[in-house]
Design a protein around this motif. Structure first.
Motif, mmCIF file in Angstrom:
data_model
loop_
_atom_site.group_PDB
_atom_site.id
_atom_site.type_symbol
_atom_site.label_atom_id
_atom_site.label_comp_id
_atom_site.label_asym_id
_atom_site.label_seq_id
_atom_site.Cartn_x
_atom_site.Cartn_y
_atom_site.Cartn_z
ATOM 1 N N LYS A 1 0.854 -1.190 0.000
ATOM 2 C CA LYS A 1 0.000 0.000 0.000
ATOM 3 C C LYS A 1 0.890 1.240 0.000
ATOM 4 C CE LYS A 1 -3.347 2.320 3.053
ATOM 5 N NZ LYS A 1 -4.271 2.970 2.127
ATOM 6 N N THR A 2 0.450 2.296 -0.681
ATOM 7 C CA THR A 2 1.165 3.574 -0.628
ATOM 8 C C THR A 2 0.359 4.512 0.261
ATOM 9 O OG1 THR A 2 2.022 3.222 -2.848
ATOM 10 C CG2 THR A 2 2.099 5.471 -2.011
ATOM 11 N N PHE A 3 0.985 4.925 1.361
ATOM 12 C CA PHE A 3 0.242 5.662 2.374
ATOM 13 C C PHE A 3 0.217 7.162 2.089
ATOM 14 C CE2 PHE A 3 1.133 1.716 4.480
ATOM 15 C CZ PHE A 3 -0.009 1.494 5.233
ATOM 16 N N SER A 4 -0.960 7.741 2.281
ATOM 17 C CA SER A 4 -1.068 9.199 2.196
ATOM 18 C C SER A 4 -1.552 9.721 3.545
ATOM 19 C CB SER A 4 -1.979 9.612 1.048
ATOM 20 O OG SER A 4 -3.196 8.944 1.147
ATOM 21 N N GLU A 5 -1.581 11.046 3.667
ATOM 22 C CA GLU A 5 -1.735 11.679 4.959
ATOM 23 C C GLU A 5 -3.043 11.359 5.669
ATOM 24 O OE1 GLU A 5 -0.611 12.863 2.196
ATOM 25 O OE2 GLU A 5 1.209 14.025 2.514
ATOM 26 N N ASN B 1 3.443 14.399 4.062
ATOM 27 C CA ASN B 1 4.553 13.452 3.896
ATOM 28 C C ASN B 1 5.650 14.156 3.106
ATOM 29 O OD1 ASN B 1 2.982 11.413 5.023
ATOM 30 N ND2 ASN B 1 2.356 10.565 3.038
ATOM 31 N N VAL B 2 6.894 13.988 3.555
ATOM 32 C CA VAL B 2 8.011 14.658 2.866
ATOM 33 C C VAL B 2 8.979 13.598 2.357
ATOM 34 C CG1 VAL B 2 9.919 16.263 3.119
ATOM 35 C CG2 VAL B 2 7.772 16.693 4.322
ATOM 36 N N LEU B 3 8.914 13.330 1.053
ATOM 37 C CA LEU B 3 9.817 12.353 0.436
ATOM 38 C C LEU B 3 9.987 12.704 -1.027
ATOM 39 C CD1 LEU B 3 7.917 9.299 -0.792
ATOM 40 C CD2 LEU B 3 6.772 10.723 0.891
ATOM 41 N N GLY B 4 11.219 12.466 -1.524
ATOM 42 C CA GLY B 4 11.450 12.634 -2.953
ATOM 43 C C GLY B 4 10.958 11.411 -3.697
ATOM 44 N N ALA B 5 11.133 10.222 -3.069
ATOM 45 C CA ALA B 5 10.709 8.946 -3.670
ATOM 46 C C ALA B 5 10.805 7.846 -2.617
ATOM 47 C CB ALA B 5 11.608 8.607 -4.865
ATOM 48 N N ASN B 6 10.322 6.669 -2.987
ATOM 49 C CA ASN B 6 10.507 5.464 -2.167
ATOM 50 C C ASN B 6 11.553 4.596 -2.863
ATOM 51 O OD1 ASN B 6 8.015 5.607 -0.245
ATOM 52 N ND2 ASN B 6 7.172 6.020 -2.280
#
Ligand code: NAP
Length: 302
Positions: free
Chosen positions: A128-132, A224-229
């Protein structure tokens, strides 16, 4: 060479003496901001003493503060998670943030607040890709984040601002990259656990740019603060490539890591993918969205 300008805002960074605080300080100073750091061990010009556990703070500069950034908290990865250490990790964030909420009244010029938080706040659910808007998980880190963010809300009920759920920060000096680099450099690098587990990451320059953007645009809410996974295998192989080192060791089994690191092994074994769509929808653009672009910025010479 940075020059502080009288017409530029004054920033106060709680926990500013750490990895992120050092980079943020340079980022703001280079743009003419005056920067003060709240620290328990003031040693330099620009340091302001506080001890949140004793509810003590030097108040002389507080009236000048336009922007408050709160990064304070005991380092999560540096020591084994004994019961005492877990209590310190939690209390250092909640006490300091709640204390800041009580001194906001002494900052009449304060226009904006940024509270640091962590992206490791969701359930442990691969695929799953989690969002806020997703729910908090129930493990130790998720509990810390939930309580930390509740404390940030006590500040945010008094001043506009945002909460940044920061992911693993990649920086040339210190932090996670330094820890990952050492074994690879000595030819002992290996992926850990299955290696297929994902972690969100962010380049320190993008984090600094985002903090400034958040203040400039006065964005509100939790992000969420990310450039990528990236999977652990991707992280290890790309890093070895940029360090020009061979990778021939088998993966380090999860059981060995749990033995060596205890519960803290979750920091490298957790499988988490997060979305950065919400922050991108504010108009912010990440400069570093691939590991190769990030590592190139650190390791490419000439
Ligand atoms: N670096 C990452 O990859 C990452 C990822 C996600 C979230 N974060 C969060 O972002 C924040 C900053 O990260 P960082 O890497 O810069 O951390 P860091 O290098 O460990 O620095 C944290 C700062 O917090 C202060 N601090 C520690 N214990 C404290 C206590 N008991 N009371 C008050 N202040 C205390 C320290 O300042 P003094 O000793 O000078 O008082 C220290 O300089 C942390 O809260 C961290 O959890 C970081």
């Amino acid at each position: 060479m940075s020059t502080v300008r009288d017409d530029m805002p004054t920033v106060l960074i709680a926990g500013g003496s750490g990895l992120i605080g050092g980079h943020l300080t340079r980022h703001f100073k280079d743009r003419g901001f005056r920067v003060y750091k709240l620290t328990r061990k003031p040693t330099k010009h620009g340091h302001i003493f506080w001890d949140p556990s004793q509810e003590k703070i030097s108040t002389s500069k507080l009236a000048k503060i336009d922007v408050l950034i709160n990064l304070a908290g005991e380092n999560i990865g540096s020591k084994r998670w004994t019961t005492t250490r877990k209590a310190q990790i939690l209390a250092s964030r909640i006490e300091s943030t709640e204390f800041l909420a009580t001194v906001i009244g002494q900052m009449p010029n304060l226009k904006y607040y940024i509270g640091a938080s962590g992206v490791n706040c969701y359930q442990n659910l691969s695929g799953k890709t989690f969002s806020e808007e997703d729910a908090y998980g129930s493990d130790f880190l998720a509990t810390v984040v939930k309580e930390w963010e509740a404390a940030h809300q006590r500040v945010l009920s008094q001043v506009p601002g945002s909460v940044l759920r920061i992911s693993m920060v990649l920086s040339r000096h210190g932090g996670s990259l330094q820890l990952m680099k050492q074994p690879i450099y000595w030819g002992l690098g290996a992926a850990v656990g299955p290696g297929t587990q994902s972690s969100p990451w962010v380049h320190i320059d993008d984090l600094c740019r985002l903090v400034l953007f958040a203040y400039d645009q006065r964005i509100e809410g939790t992000y969420n603060v990310l450039g990528a996974n990236a999977t652990n295998i991707e992280m290890t192989t790309r890093l070895a490539k940029w360090l020009k080192r061979p990778l021939f060791m088998p993966n380090i089994p999860a059981i060995v890591l749990r033995f060596l690191l205890g519960e803290r092994a979750i920091l490298v074994l957790a499988d988490l993918k997060a979305s950065n769509q919400k922050v991108k929808d504010t108009g912010f653009t990440f400069k570093y969205t691939s590991l190769d672009s990030a590592f190139k910025s650190f390791f490419k010479r000439g």
